[in-house]
Design a protein around this motif. Sequence first.
Motif, PDB file in Angstrom:
ATOM      1  N   HIS A 204       0.857  -1.186   0.000  1.00 51.92           N
ATOM      2  CA  HIS A 204       0.000   0.000   0.000  1.00 51.92           C
ATOM      3  C   HIS A 204       0.894   1.237   0.000  1.00 51.92           C
ATOM      4  CE1 HIS A 204      -3.497  -2.297   1.761  1.00 51.92           C
ATOM      5  NE2 HIS A 204      -2.495  -3.049   2.147  1.00 51.92           N
ATOM      6  N   VAL A 205       0.425   2.273  -0.657  1.00 50.15           N
ATOM      7  CA  VAL A 205       1.042   3.592  -0.581  1.00 50.15           C
ATOM      8  C   VAL A 205      -0.047   4.531  -0.084  1.00 50.15           C
ATOM      9  CG1 VAL A 205       2.007   5.504  -1.912  1.00 50.15           C
ATOM     10  CG2 VAL A 205       2.696   3.168  -2.418  1.00 50.15           C
ATOM     11  N   ARG A 206       0.274   5.317   0.938  1.00 47.69           N
ATOM     12  CA  ARG A 206      -0.698   6.251   1.526  1.00 47.69           C
ATOM     13  C   ARG A 206      -0.088   7.638   1.556  1.00 47.69           C
ATOM     14  NH1 ARG A 206      -5.197   6.550   4.975  1.00 47.69           N
ATOM     15  NH2 ARG A 206      -5.027   8.162   6.574  1.00 47.69           N
ATOM     16  N   VAL A 207      -0.872   8.626   1.137  1.00 45.51           N
ATOM     17  CA  VAL A 207      -0.433  10.013   1.234  1.00 45.51           C
ATOM     18  C   VAL A 207      -1.512  10.823   1.941  1.00 45.51           C
ATOM     19  CG1 VAL A 207       1.133  10.026  -0.759  1.00 45.51           C
ATOM     20  CG2 VAL A 207      -1.266  10.592  -1.083  1.00 45.51           C
ATOM     21  N   THR A 208      -1.058  11.636   2.850  1.00 42.36           N
ATOM     22  CA  THR A 208      -1.919  12.619   3.505  1.00 42.36           C
ATOM     23  C   THR A 208      -1.006  13.764   3.921  1.00 42.36           C
ATOM     24  OG1 THR A 208      -3.562  13.019   5.240  1.00 42.36           O
ATOM     25  CG2 THR A 208      -1.801  11.444   5.758  1.00 42.36           C
ATOM     26  N   LYS A 209      -1.395  14.956   3.577  1.00 43.75           N
ATOM     27  CA  LYS A 209      -0.555  16.132   3.815  1.00 43.75           C
ATOM     28  C   LYS A 209      -1.425  17.268   4.343  1.00 43.75           C
ATOM     29  CE  LYS A 209       3.299  14.697   1.734  1.00 43.75           C
ATOM     30  NZ  LYS A 209       4.584  14.622   2.357  1.00 43.75           N
ATOM     31  N   ASP A 210      -0.766  18.210   4.989  1.00 44.19           N
ATOM     32  CA  ASP A 210      -1.481  19.405   5.444  1.00 44.19           C
ATOM     33  C   ASP A 210      -2.043  20.205   4.270  1.00 44.19           C
ATOM     34  OD1 ASP A 210      -1.076  18.829   8.111  1.00 44.19           O
ATOM     35  OD2 ASP A 210       0.695  20.116   8.294  1.00 44.19           O
ATOM     36  N   SER A 211      -1.477  20.035   3.095  1.00 43.76           N
ATOM     37  CA  SER A 211      -1.970  20.754   1.917  1.00 43.76           C
ATOM     38  C   SER A 211      -3.176  20.072   1.265  1.00 43.76           C
ATOM     39  CB  SER A 211      -0.849  20.915   0.899  1.00 43.76           C
ATOM     40  OG  SER A 211      -0.369  19.653   0.499  1.00 43.76           O
ATOM     41  N   PHE A 212      -3.569  18.898   1.745  1.00 41.99           N
ATOM     42  CA  PHE A 212      -4.746  18.210   1.205  1.00 41.99           C
ATOM     43  C   PHE A 212      -5.992  18.654   1.964  1.00 41.99           C
ATOM     44  CE2 PHE A 212      -2.201  14.115   0.022  1.00 41.99           C
ATOM     45  CZ  PHE A 212      -1.414  14.845  -0.842  1.00 41.99           C
ATOM     46  N   ILE A 213      -6.140  19.937   2.114  1.00 49.26           N
ATOM     47  CA  ILE A 213      -7.275  20.520   2.830  1.00 49.26           C
ATOM     48  C   ILE A 213      -8.015  21.434   1.872  1.00 49.26           C
ATOM     49  CG2 ILE A 213      -7.952  22.085   4.697  1.00 49.26           C
ATOM     50  CD1 ILE A 213      -5.555  21.076   6.262  1.00 49.26           C
ATOM     51  N   PHE A 214      -9.333  21.370   1.909  1.00 47.11           N
ATOM     52  CA  PHE A 214     -10.124  22.327   1.143  1.00 47.11           C
ATOM     53  C   PHE A 214     -11.280  22.800   2.020  1.00 47.11           C
ATOM     54  CE2 PHE A 214     -11.438  18.065  -0.070  1.00 47.11           C
ATOM     55  CZ  PHE A 214     -12.827  18.090  -0.087  1.00 47.11           C
ATOM     56  N   SER A 215     -11.460  24.108   2.024  1.00 48.11           N
ATOM     57  CA  SER A 215     -12.528  24.743   2.797  1.00 48.11           C
ATOM     58  C   SER A 215     -13.675  25.028   1.844  1.00 48.11           C
ATOM     59  CB  SER A 215     -12.029  26.044   3.416  1.00 48.11           C
ATOM     60  OG  SER A 215     -10.954  25.795   4.281  1.00 48.11           O
ATOM     61  N   CYS A 216     -14.831  24.457   2.147  1.00 49.37           N
ATOM     62  CA  CYS A 216     -15.974  24.588   1.247  1.00 49.37           C
ATOM     63  C   CYS A 216     -17.269  24.753   2.024  1.00 49.37           C
ATOM     64  CB  CYS A 216     -16.120  23.340   0.385  1.00 49.37           C
ATOM     65  SG  CYS A 216     -14.831  23.147  -0.808  1.00 49.37           S
ATOM     66  N   ALA A 217     -18.216  25.376   1.345  1.00 50.06           N
ATOM     67  CA  ALA A 217     -19.590  25.434   1.846  1.00 50.06           C
ATOM     68  C   ALA A 217     -20.389  24.347   1.136  1.00 50.06           C
ATOM     69  CB  ALA A 217     -20.199  26.805   1.575  1.00 50.06           C
ATOM     70  N   HIS A 218     -21.388  23.842   1.821  1.00 53.68           N
ATOM     71  CA  HIS A 218     -22.281  22.845   1.220  1.00 53.68           C
ATOM     72  C   HIS A 218     -23.515  22.699   2.099  1.00 53.68           C
ATOM     73  CE1 HIS A 218     -21.889  18.857   3.549  1.00 53.68           C
ATOM     74  NE2 HIS A 218     -21.417  19.804   4.325  1.00 53.68           N
ATOM     75  N   PHE A 219     -24.452  21.921   1.627  1.00 58.78           N
ATOM     76  CA  PHE A 219     -25.583  21.478   2.445  1.00 58.78           C
ATOM     77  C   PHE A 219     -26.039  20.141   1.887  1.00 58.78           C
ATOM     78  CE2 PHE A 219     -27.416  23.930  -0.973  1.00 58.78           C
ATOM     79  CZ  PHE A 219     -28.520  23.191  -1.375  1.00 58.78           C
ATOM     80  N   ILE A 220     -26.674  19.367   2.735  1.00 56.83           N
ATOM     81  CA  ILE A 220     -27.139  18.030   2.370  1.00 56.83           C
ATOM     82  C   ILE A 220     -28.655  17.985   2.498  1.00 56.83           C
ATOM     83  CG2 ILE A 220     -27.100  15.595   3.088  1.00 56.83           C
ATOM     84  CD1 ILE A 220     -24.235  16.088   4.071  1.00 56.83           C
TER      85      ILE A 220
END
Length: 162
Positions: free
Chosen positions: A7-23
């Motif tokens: 397995h290769v796993r990547v997670t970084k502080d730059s993998f952030i997105f701020s978004c608005a939404h509703f469900i």
Amino acid sequence: MPTERYHVRVTKDSFIFSCAHFITFNRDQGERLHGHNYRVAVEVEGPLDENHYVFDFIALRDRTQAISFELDHHVLLATLNPLLSVEETADRVRVTFGQKEWLFPREDCILLPIENTTAELLAKWIAGRLLADVRGRGFSPQVIRVEVEENIGQSAIYESRA
């Protein structure tokens, strides 16, 4: 007989997105428009290649980061939700749900071909984008997992197996 899996796993502080939404849920209810600071982690599983890689960390990092940047600071809207009407013009997006109506500048919106903007379906959409990219590079992972965290300790994981 032992079975090996890589397995290769990547997670970084730059993998952030701020978004608005509703469900929308229960056919007639909907959340208020609100936002999250989403965080993404990606894992792929497959055999080792001639370089003894499953997949290049840097390529996976860069593509995941590009998707995160693309989504960042937008309103996420589900275009396949049968409870919503999403009407797009060159400069505006009008959304209606029952008696509620929103009007957004077009440049502020990401229209997603999903049924709802849940963390689960965002993870699936991101996985689809990543799969298309890595397959274009000649790699077909046996498994891809994408985790979308919408709050600390609150995340959804999508997994696709070949």
